[in-house]
Scaffold this active site. Structure first.
Site, mmCIF file in Angstrom:
data_model
loop_
_atom_site.group_PDB
_atom_site.id
_atom_site.type_symbol
_atom_site.label_atom_id
_atom_site.label_comp_id
_atom_site.label_asym_id
_atom_site.label_seq_id
_atom_site.Cartn_x
_atom_site.Cartn_y
_atom_site.Cartn_z
ATOM 1 N N HIS A 1 -8.384 3.597 20.063
ATOM 2 C CA HIS A 1 -7.655 2.517 20.726
ATOM 3 C C HIS A 1 -8.274 2.132 22.069
ATOM 4 O O HIS A 1 -8.286 0.949 22.430
ATOM 5 C CB HIS A 1 -6.182 2.910 20.876
ATOM 6 C CG HIS A 1 -5.478 2.975 19.558
ATOM 7 N ND1 HIS A 1 -4.772 4.076 19.145
ATOM 8 C CD2 HIS A 1 -5.398 2.080 18.555
ATOM 9 C CE1 HIS A 1 -4.284 3.852 17.937
ATOM 10 N NE2 HIS A 1 -4.657 2.657 17.557
ATOM 11 N N PRO B 1 -5.080 -5.517 1.165
ATOM 12 C CA PRO B 1 -4.763 -6.665 2.020
ATOM 13 C C PRO B 1 -5.754 -6.928 3.132
ATOM 14 O O PRO B 1 -5.765 -8.012 3.713
ATOM 15 C CB PRO B 1 -3.376 -6.306 2.587
ATOM 16 C CG PRO B 1 -3.281 -4.818 2.476
ATOM 17 C CD PRO B 1 -4.050 -4.461 1.240
ATOM 18 N N ASP C 1 -7.846 -5.105 14.121
ATOM 19 C CA ASP C 1 -7.629 -3.660 14.010
ATOM 20 C C ASP C 1 -7.120 -3.397 12.598
ATOM 21 O O ASP C 1 -5.944 -3.135 12.379
ATOM 22 C CB ASP C 1 -6.614 -3.223 15.068
ATOM 23 C CG ASP C 1 -6.321 -1.738 15.038
ATOM 24 O OD1 ASP C 1 -6.913 -1.034 14.205
ATOM 25 O OD2 ASP C 1 -5.474 -1.287 15.834
ATOM 26 N N CYS C 2 -8.027 -3.493 11.646
ATOM 27 C CA CYS C 2 -7.629 -3.462 10.239
ATOM 28 C C CYS C 2 -8.116 -2.185 9.560
ATOM 29 O O CYS C 2 -8.943 -1.452 10.090
ATOM 30 C CB CYS C 2 -8.174 -4.679 9.502
ATOM 31 S SG CYS C 2 -9.982 -4.780 9.515
ATOM 32 N N GLU D 1 0.913 -8.281 11.712
ATOM 33 C CA GLU D 1 0.826 -7.150 10.784
ATOM 34 C C GLU D 1 1.495 -7.559 9.469
ATOM 35 O O GLU D 1 2.635 -8.016 9.468
ATOM 36 C CB GLU D 1 1.517 -5.927 11.379
ATOM 37 C CG GLU D 1 1.717 -4.773 10.426
ATOM 38 C CD GLU D 1 0.417 -4.212 9.883
ATOM 39 O OE1 GLU D 1 0.265 -4.239 8.630
ATOM 40 O OE2 GLU D 1 -0.425 -3.747 10.669
ATOM 41 N N GLN E 1 0.837 -1.196 0.000
ATOM 42 C CA GLN E 1 0.000 0.000 0.000
ATOM 43 C C GLN E 1 0.874 1.248 0.000
ATOM 44 O O GLN E 1 2.092 1.180 0.179
ATOM 45 C CB GLN E 1 -0.914 0.010 1.237
ATOM 46 C CG GLN E 1 -0.151 -0.144 2.542
ATOM 47 C CD GLN E 1 -0.978 -0.720 3.662
ATOM 48 O OE1 GLN E 1 -2.207 -0.652 3.653
ATOM 49 N NE2 GLN E 1 -0.327 -1.293 4.658
ATOM 50 N N ASP F 1 0.422 -12.627 7.085
ATOM 51 C CA ASP F 1 -0.968 -12.443 6.683
ATOM 52 C C ASP F 1 -1.854 -12.932 7.832
ATOM 53 O O ASP F 1 -1.838 -14.116 8.181
ATOM 54 C CB ASP F 1 -1.233 -13.255 5.413
ATOM 55 C CG ASP F 1 -2.635 -13.082 4.865
ATOM 56 O OD1 ASP F 1 -3.561 -12.818 5.656
ATOM 57 O OD2 ASP F 1 -2.805 -13.218 3.647
ATOM 58 N N GLY F 2 -2.630 -12.025 8.419
ATOM 59 C CA GLY F 2 -3.466 -12.388 9.554
ATOM 60 C C GLY F 2 -4.477 -13.465 9.220
ATOM 61 O O GLY F 2 -4.792 -14.321 10.067
ATOM 62 N N ASP G 1 0.319 0.205 14.196
ATOM 63 C CA ASP G 1 0.755 1.430 14.883
ATOM 64 C C ASP G 1 1.013 1.185 16.370
ATOM 65 O O ASP G 1 1.682 1.979 17.023
ATOM 66 C CB ASP G 1 -0.250 2.562 14.700
ATOM 67 C CG ASP G 1 -1.650 2.215 15.177
ATOM 68 O OD1 ASP G 1 -1.791 1.731 16.311
ATOM 69 O OD2 ASP G 1 -2.610 2.435 14.411
#
Length: 287
Positions: free
Chosen positions: A66, A166, A159-160, A110, A35, A141-142, A91
């Site tokens: 968060h 992706p 948390d995407c 991540e 990305q 890859d989650g 993050d």
């Protein structure tokens, strides 16, 4: 003067501005394998992380997202959470809030290493918990990571970013079923589920898919100024524990214990816990 305006695809509309334009001091751009990443230093919102043109977090309002992706689920458990999995969230803010609950072990998955490295270098107040010895970071890859796991995690948080690129596979029933299997018998699943105002179809689809998998499904809201429309949602999928079933006395006790360890949260409190699950009528009304 540099300026940045986020555009999004609203319901049935062409790309349109969110209504916020940010004045930018400086900008860094990275084309990652997955990305486009922008790190913007803004005048009013501090440093801002942007992925493929969509604002992910800012130093000024990140606490809302968060805290709310973590605390409603964690205060639903009346026990210490042993093992948590975060999918996305490079993050580090979600991990930071989890560790405030003394979670024994947190795994972060991540896919994009550049997101984590940028956060560690540029957003230390958000990412510092990624260096904690209780945290393991997997660059993977989650969707694939969770496959085949059974009864491993007390909590899974997704948390995407938006369901493009992706992250698209993280909005599908098959993925939710794999997460269900990976949870312990009283485990809880949480995902961000888009704006019920600006992306209502996506939000409703997330809830619908989760209802095929989990016995208890509870969407809830928070108000995040830099996200499309400001109205944002998360959804809990649970095997047995209901966030609305927590007794007020129990919740207040857990909250007071939390404050003694960590200080008072900026957004979350017991009243917000219950009130966040009150969803306006229009969200699920037939068109």
């Amino acid at each position: 003067m540099l300026q940045f305006t986020e555009f999004y695809g609203g319901e049935g509309m062409e790309l349109q501005a969110t209504g916020l334009t940010f004045k930018v001091k400086s900008a860094k751009r990275v084309k990652t394998p997955y990305q486009e990443l922008l790190l913007l230093d803004t005048y009013d919102w501090g440093k801002m992380l942007v992925l493929d043109g969509a604002v992910q977090t800012t130093e000024r309002d990140e606490f809302i997202y968060h805290e709310m992706i973590v605390h409603p689920a964690l205060f639903t458990f009346n026990r210490r959470v042993s093992r948590a999995l975060v999918i996305g969230g490079g993050d580090g803010g979600t991990v930071r809030e989890l560790l405030k609950h003394n979670v024994e072990k947190v795994e972060l998955v991540e896919i994009d290493r550049d997101v984590v490295e940028t956060a560690l270098n540029e957003l230390p107040t958000i990412s510092s918990a990624l260096k904690d010895e209780r945290v393991t970071v997997h660059f993977a890859d989650g969707r694939e990571f969770v496959k085949g796991k059974e009864g491993v995690y007390d909590l899974i948080i997704v948390d995407c970013s938006d369901p493009i690129g992706p992250s698209a596979v993280l909005y599908q029933e098959e993925f939710y079923r794999d997460c269900f299997k990976a949870l312990v018998p009283d485990g809880i699943f949480v995902t961000q589920s888009e704006s019920p105002f600006a992306q209502r179809k996506i939000h409703r689809q997330v809830v619908k898919e989760l209802e095929k998998v989990f016995q208890i499904v509870r969407p809830y809201l928070a108000f995040i100024p830099t996200y499309p429309s400001g109205m944002w949602s998360f959804t809990i999928g649970s095997k047995t524990l209901d966030p609305l079933g927590v007794h007020p006395v129990t919740l207040q006790r857990l909250y007071e214990e939390f404050k003694k360890r960590n200080g008072q949260p900026k957004y979350y409190n017991p009243e917000v816990h219950y009130g966040a699950f009150a969803i306006p009528n229009f969200v699920y009304m037939e068109e």
